[in-house]
Design a protein around this motif. Structure first.
Motif, PDB file in Angstrom:
ATOM      1  N   HIS A 230       0.879  -1.310   0.157  1.00 52.25           N
ATOM      2  CA  HIS A 230       0.042  -0.038  -0.045  1.00 52.25           C
ATOM      3  C   HIS A 230       0.820   1.173   0.049  1.00 52.25           C
ATOM      4  O   HIS A 230       0.701   2.185  -0.710  1.00 52.25           O
ATOM      5  CB  HIS A 230      -0.984  -0.106   1.329  1.00 52.25           C
ATOM      6  N   TYR A 239      -6.248   6.569  -2.772  1.00 52.55           N
ATOM      7  CA  TYR A 239      -6.703   6.290  -1.569  1.00 52.55           C
ATOM      8  C   TYR A 239      -6.770   7.445  -0.488  1.00 52.55           C
ATOM      9  O   TYR A 239      -7.837   7.753  -0.008  1.00 52.55           O
ATOM     10  CB  TYR A 239      -5.686   5.232  -0.959  1.00 52.55           C
ATOM     11  N   PHE A 244     -12.159   5.824  -5.009  1.00 48.13           N
ATOM     12  CA  PHE A 244     -12.082   4.285  -5.273  1.00 48.13           C
ATOM     13  C   PHE A 244     -12.820   3.895  -6.385  1.00 48.13           C
ATOM     14  O   PHE A 244     -13.881   4.507  -6.630  1.00 48.13           O
ATOM     15  CB  PHE A 244     -12.714   3.603  -3.795  1.00 48.13           C
ATOM     16  N   CYS A 258      -8.069   3.676  -6.841  1.00 52.88           N
ATOM     17  CA  CYS A 258      -7.752   2.945  -5.587  1.00 52.88           C
ATOM     18  C   CYS A 258      -8.641   1.436  -5.528  1.00 52.88           C
ATOM     19  O   CYS A 258      -9.798   1.782  -5.886  1.00 52.88           O
ATOM     20  CB  CYS A 258      -7.554   3.492  -4.245  1.00 52.88           C
ATOM     21  N   TYR A 260      -9.191  -0.376  -3.100  1.00 47.97           N
ATOM     22  CA  TYR A 260      -9.342  -0.743  -1.628  1.00 47.97           C
ATOM     23  C   TYR A 260     -10.836  -1.220  -1.528  1.00 47.97           C
ATOM     24  O   TYR A 260     -10.942  -2.395  -0.861  1.00 47.97           O
ATOM     25  CB  TYR A 260      -9.316   0.501  -0.858  1.00 47.97           C
TER      26      TYR A 260
END
Length: 353
Positions: A230, A239, A244, A258, A260
């Motif tokens: 990360h 992030y 996202f 991102c 995530y």
């Protein structure tokens, strides 16, 4: 038995110049986070040493670790096998089979007792009847071969932690190397499969420094597993900004946001994937559009679904910093909204011309 020629003599016989040899030592020093000034000393030490005998044992595995090794490029697999080590036993790569193969292993163990490197990939089933090689159970074969080893490299997550064979319900009662061997130095090089450079880098460090590299609390070399993915990921700025991808084909995914929310485990996974990458530095899973599955961490298969997100704010530089980052992202978004409202209000209050 004729004395094994030194590595220096062997390289000179193949026409490899000292300049090229020093370049290799410099590259190895850089790769293993060793000061560049150590390269000449490494070269002198290597020139005086003989190629170490290496025995590679494969147990419950998929051959992915060997496939990774075959794609190493610094040093390449050819250089590693033919110039720097004597690979005396390897199920997949050796030409010999049957009794001849086992005789090669036994001769290497006898002639280099206390000096050879043992590389192991695959977990070890403690249910002896489950898997045998030459009529010997995997468990007994490991214990026998490890007895005379100078050090052991557990290559891949299966050897390092038990991997997929150890996942519930674990019918073979699979275990890792370090659960069985407690009296030998062991380096864990996890990954499913591991980075090729992590394998050859540790071998090169052992050759050049005469010792194993510095390890973390899980027995992994810090030079490759000292930072989580990360923190080195090129998507990290997204992030921090709270941007996202929500699905694998939405606008965020196409813009490289991102991953995530799509289950990326990079925040709690320690490995060098993000900067070493694969296929000679071409790419790594996150760059190709799929989140990290955390394969270099213990018990990754039993930690939950591949697409389940890890708890936010419990990784990386620490909960306070991570939470501050997420709060900062939220505050930034809130400030932007307030700024737009203020702008609209101001414009509404302007006198008409």
């Amino acid at each position: 038995m004729a004395k094994e020629p030194t590595l220096g003599a062997l390289l000179r016989s193949q026409g490899i110049s000292r300049r090229a040899f020093l370049q290799f030592c410099s590259a190895t020093a850089s790769m293993m986070a060793i000061p560049a000034g150590m390269a000449p000393a490494m070269a002198r030490a290597l020139e005086q040493t003989s190629r170490p005998s290496v025995i590679w044992m494969s147990f419950q595995e998929c051959t992915g670790c060997t496939e990774a090794l075959l794609r190493s490029h610094a040093p390449s697999i050819e250089a590693l096998i033919f110039d720097f080590i004597s690979l005396d036993y390897h199920h997949t790569l050796q030409a010999a089979s049957g009794h001849a193969a086992e005789r090669a292993r036994e001769e290497a163990m006898h002639e280099h007792s206390g000096e050879y490197l043992l590389l192991v990939d695959g977990s070890i089933p403690t249910v002896k009847a489950y898997s045998t090689i030459a009529g010997i159970s995997n468990l007994d074969l490991l214990l026998e071969t490890a007895a005379g080893a100078a050090a052991i490299l557990a290559v891949g997550t299966c050897a390092a932690y038990g991997g997929l064979p150890k996942a519930e319900p674990n019918p073979t009662q699979a275990v890792s190397v370090e659960e069985l061997i407690t009296d030998k130095p062991i380096v864990n090089i996890p990954g499913c499969p591991p980075l090729p450079l992590a394998i050859t880098g540790v071998v090169a460090h052992y050759l050049t420094m005469g010792a194993l590299p510095e390890l973390d609390h899980l027995g992994r070399p810090l030079s490759f597993f000292g930072e989580n993915i990360h923190d080195r990921c090129y998507r990290r700025p997204f992030y921090d900004r709270g941007l996202f991808a929500e699905t694998f084909d939405d606008e965020g995914a196409r813009k490289g946001w991102c991953l995530y929310k799509l289950g990326c485990k990079a925040p709690e996974t320690y490995n060098a994937c993000a900067h070493v990458k694969w296929n000679q530095g071409v790419s790594f899973p996150i760059q190709s559009g799929h989140g990290c599955i955390g394969c270099s961490e213990p018990n990754f298969w039993d930690k939950g679904g591949i697409y389940d997100s890890v708890p936010m704010g419990q990784f990386g530089a620490g909960p306070k910093i991570a939470v501050a980052a997420s709060v900062g992202a939220a505050a930034g978004a809130g400030a932007a909204v307030l700024s737009r409202k203020k702008k609209h209000k101001t414009e509404a209050e302007l006198p008409e011309d």
